[in-house]
Write a protein that holds these residues in place. Sequence first.
Motif, short mmCIF file in Angstrom:
data_model
loop_
_atom_site.label_atom_id
_atom_site.label_comp_id
_atom_site.label_asym_id
_atom_site.label_seq_id
_atom_site.Cartn_x
_atom_site.Cartn_y
_atom_site.Cartn_z
N ASP A 60 0.81 -1.21 0.00
CA ASP A 60 0.00 0.00 0.00
C ASP A 60 0.85 1.27 0.00
OD1 ASP A 60 -2.41 -1.32 -0.05
OD2 ASP A 60 -2.60 -1.39 2.13
N SER A 61 2.17 1.12 -0.04
CA SER A 61 3.05 2.28 -0.06
C SER A 61 3.02 2.91 -1.46
CB SER A 61 4.48 1.88 0.30
OG SER A 61 5.05 1.10 -0.75
N SER A 62 3.81 3.94 -1.66
CA SER A 62 3.81 4.66 -2.94
C SER A 62 4.64 3.96 -4.01
CB SER A 62 4.35 6.07 -2.73
OG SER A 62 5.72 6.04 -2.40
N TRP A 63 5.31 2.86 -3.69
CA TRP A 63 6.27 2.25 -4.62
C TRP A 63 5.66 1.69 -5.89
CZ3 TRP A 63 11.66 1.61 -4.63
CH2 TRP A 63 12.33 2.29 -3.60
N LEU A 64 4.39 1.49 -5.94
CA LEU A 64 3.75 0.97 -7.15
C LEU A 64 3.06 2.07 -7.95
CD1 LEU A 64 2.23 -2.32 -5.68
CD2 LEU A 64 4.36 -2.04 -6.94
N TYR A 65 3.34 3.33 -7.60
CA TYR A 65 2.67 4.45 -8.24
C TYR A 65 3.71 5.44 -8.77
CZ TYR A 65 -1.29 2.41 -5.82
OH TYR A 65 -2.26 1.54 -5.38
N THR A 66 3.26 6.59 -9.21
CA THR A 66 4.21 7.59 -9.68
C THR A 66 3.60 8.98 -9.60
OG1 THR A 66 5.87 8.01 -11.39
CG2 THR A 66 3.60 7.72 -12.14
N GLY A 67 4.45 10.00 -9.61
CA GLY A 67 4.02 11.38 -9.47
C GLY A 67 4.93 12.07 -8.47
N ALA A 68 4.81 13.37 -8.34
CA ALA A 68 5.69 14.11 -7.44
C ALA A 68 5.56 13.63 -6.00
CB ALA A 68 5.37 15.61 -7.53
N ILE A 69 4.34 13.33 -5.56
CA ILE A 69 4.15 12.88 -4.18
C ILE A 69 4.67 11.46 -3.99
CG2 ILE A 69 2.44 12.37 -2.41
CD1 ILE A 69 0.73 14.63 -3.57
N ALA A 70 4.24 10.55 -4.87
CA ALA A 70 4.69 9.16 -4.77
C ALA A 70 6.21 9.07 -4.85
CB ALA A 70 4.06 8.32 -5.88
N ASN A 71 6.79 9.74 -5.82
CA ASN A 71 8.24 9.66 -6.01
C ASN A 71 9.00 10.33 -4.87
OD1 ASN A 71 7.43 8.50 -8.37
ND2 ASN A 71 8.37 9.99 -9.73
N GLY A 72 8.44 11.41 -4.33
CA GLY A 72 9.08 12.05 -3.18
C GLY A 72 9.11 11.12 -1.98
N GLN A 73 8.03 10.37 -1.78
CA GLN A 73 8.00 9.41 -0.69
C GLN A 73 9.01 8.29 -0.92
OE1 GLN A 73 3.99 8.06 0.10
NE2 GLN A 73 3.23 10.14 0.46
N MET A 74 9.17 7.87 -2.17
CA MET A 74 10.18 6.85 -2.48
C MET A 74 11.58 7.35 -2.18
SD MET A 74 8.99 5.01 -6.01
CE MET A 74 7.46 5.73 -6.58
N ILE A 75 11.84 8.60 -2.51
CA ILE A 75 13.16 9.18 -2.21
C ILE A 75 13.41 9.14 -0.71
CG2 ILE A 75 14.46 11.34 -2.17
CD1 ILE A 75 13.32 11.96 -4.93
N ASP A 76 12.40 9.52 0.08
CA ASP A 76 12.54 9.43 1.54
C ASP A 76 12.83 8.00 1.98
OD1 ASP A 76 12.05 12.16 1.78
OD2 ASP A 76 9.92 11.91 2.24
N ASP A 77 12.13 7.05 1.37
CA ASP A 77 12.33 5.65 1.73
C ASP A 77 13.75 5.18 1.42
OD1 ASP A 77 9.71 5.37 2.61
OD2 ASP A 77 8.98 4.52 0.72
N VAL A 78 14.24 5.55 0.23
CA VAL A 78 15.59 5.13 -0.17
C VAL A 78 16.63 5.75 0.77
CG1 VAL A 78 17.34 5.27 -1.98
CG2 VAL A 78 14.97 4.72 -2.57
N LEU A 79 16.49 7.04 1.06
CA LEU A 79 17.45 7.70 1.95
C LEU A 79 17.43 7.09 3.34
CD1 LEU A 79 17.32 11.54 1.23
CD2 LEU A 79 19.20 9.96 0.82
N ALA A 80 16.23 6.84 3.86
CA ALA A 80 16.14 6.26 5.18
C ALA A 80 16.75 4.87 5.21
CB ALA A 80 14.67 6.20 5.62
N SER A 81 16.59 4.12 4.13
CA SER A 81 17.12 2.77 4.06
C SER A 81 18.64 2.74 3.95
CB SER A 81 16.51 2.02 2.86
OG SER A 81 15.11 1.94 2.95
N VAL A 82 19.16 3.54 3.03
CA VAL A 82 20.59 3.48 2.72
C VAL A 82 21.44 4.31 3.68
CG1 VAL A 82 22.34 3.95 0.96
CG2 VAL A 82 20.10 3.00 0.30
N THR A 83 20.94 5.47 4.07
CA THR A 83 21.75 6.38 4.90
C THR A 83 21.27 6.44 6.35
OG1 THR A 83 20.44 8.40 4.54
CG2 THR A 83 22.05 7.81 2.84
N GLY A 84 20.05 5.95 6.60
CA GLY A 84 19.52 6.04 7.96
C GLY A 84 18.87 7.36 8.27
N SER A 85 18.73 8.23 7.27
CA SER A 85 18.09 9.54 7.48
C SER A 85 17.35 9.93 6.22
CB SER A 85 19.15 10.60 7.81
OG SER A 85 20.03 10.79 6.71
N LYS A 86 16.49 10.97 6.35
CA LYS A 86 15.74 11.47 5.20
C LYS A 86 16.33 12.80 4.74
CE LYS A 86 11.38 9.18 6.28
NZ LYS A 86 9.92 9.33 6.47
#
Length: 346
Positions: free
Chosen positions: A320-346
């Motif tokens: 139900d997360s934004s990863w199966l969608y697209t757009g400024a909001i969905a993609n912005g949330q994905m960026i937050d997810d990637v940063l939190a995963s790889v760097t531990g911060s947003k």
Amino acid sequence: MKTKPFKSLAILLAGSLALAVSACSNGAETDKGTAVETGQPAGETSESGTPAADTGAEETAASGEARVLKDSMDHEVTVPAEPKAVIASYLEDHLVALGVKPVAQWMIGEDKMQSYLQESLSGVPGIPSELPLEVTASYSPDLILMDSAELVAGDKYKQYSAIAPTYVVGNAQNNDWRQELLTVGEVLGKKDEAQKVLDDYEAKAADAKAKLEEAAGGAKKAAALWATEKDVYVVNMNLSSGDVIYNDLGMTVPDIVKQASEASEANWSSLSLELLADLDADYLFLVNGSGKDKAQVLADPVWRNIPAVKADRVYEFDRDSSWLYTGAIANGQMIDDVLASVTGSK
């Protein structure tokens, strides 16, 4: 997700989110609702390097008056000066980004909507993704935005236009979300707001890319996978979340992802067990719709030799997360997810 992939495909509901994979395209395409199209530039480019919205306006009336615009199919559409009751099925990410609340929102099945937008769209009723004419008319819209030419094939455009002015935003197989945003902004009289949303997104992506470069070092190969009850799908390198992690964030495309992307224009493609076992990814972003937890999914020996699994760099996200969608909001949330995963911060 095309002919235009999401609307043309049958969506299989399994539990809460459905598969839209290849119901209409040799088993490869996925519904735009579960895997959205991006990454194929459309239209001209502005001086800032972002796509320029081109609605083909033949005649623009004075402020506060209706405007006559040409849509992507060359229909001349008289757009109300200030639309109050908009239906823009599967364009809701753009609407929310522009501060517009539709009178009904895209839905699959009886009650499944885009969960990541529900904080903004709470209370907005769902409308079936095929936009039945009687249901559409029941909301008395004063503007209908169609994201796909396929939705108005045959005499459907005439039928929808009898309900309300109907503007077709795109007609490519995979419309670029940036162009869609700018076009929707232009049609709704929010051109400047749309450009700001896009500029803010580009700045966010650039900042995240720099942080990832520093944090990831040499381990940069990444893949987004979607695990369902029976299959595993890999995202196209230029579409949906693939567009974000590779094109926006600069992560490296594994060979298996390249092969899958070259073989299909689908947003998500089924990955055989043999190819999955050979996936050379340092990071895995796993959309888990399998009904199992991450440990259970990775317990299958086929995952054993993937570098990301060995290094414990598999990051799980709900279907139900934004990863199966697209757009400024969905993609912005994905960026937050990637940063939190790889760097531990947003």
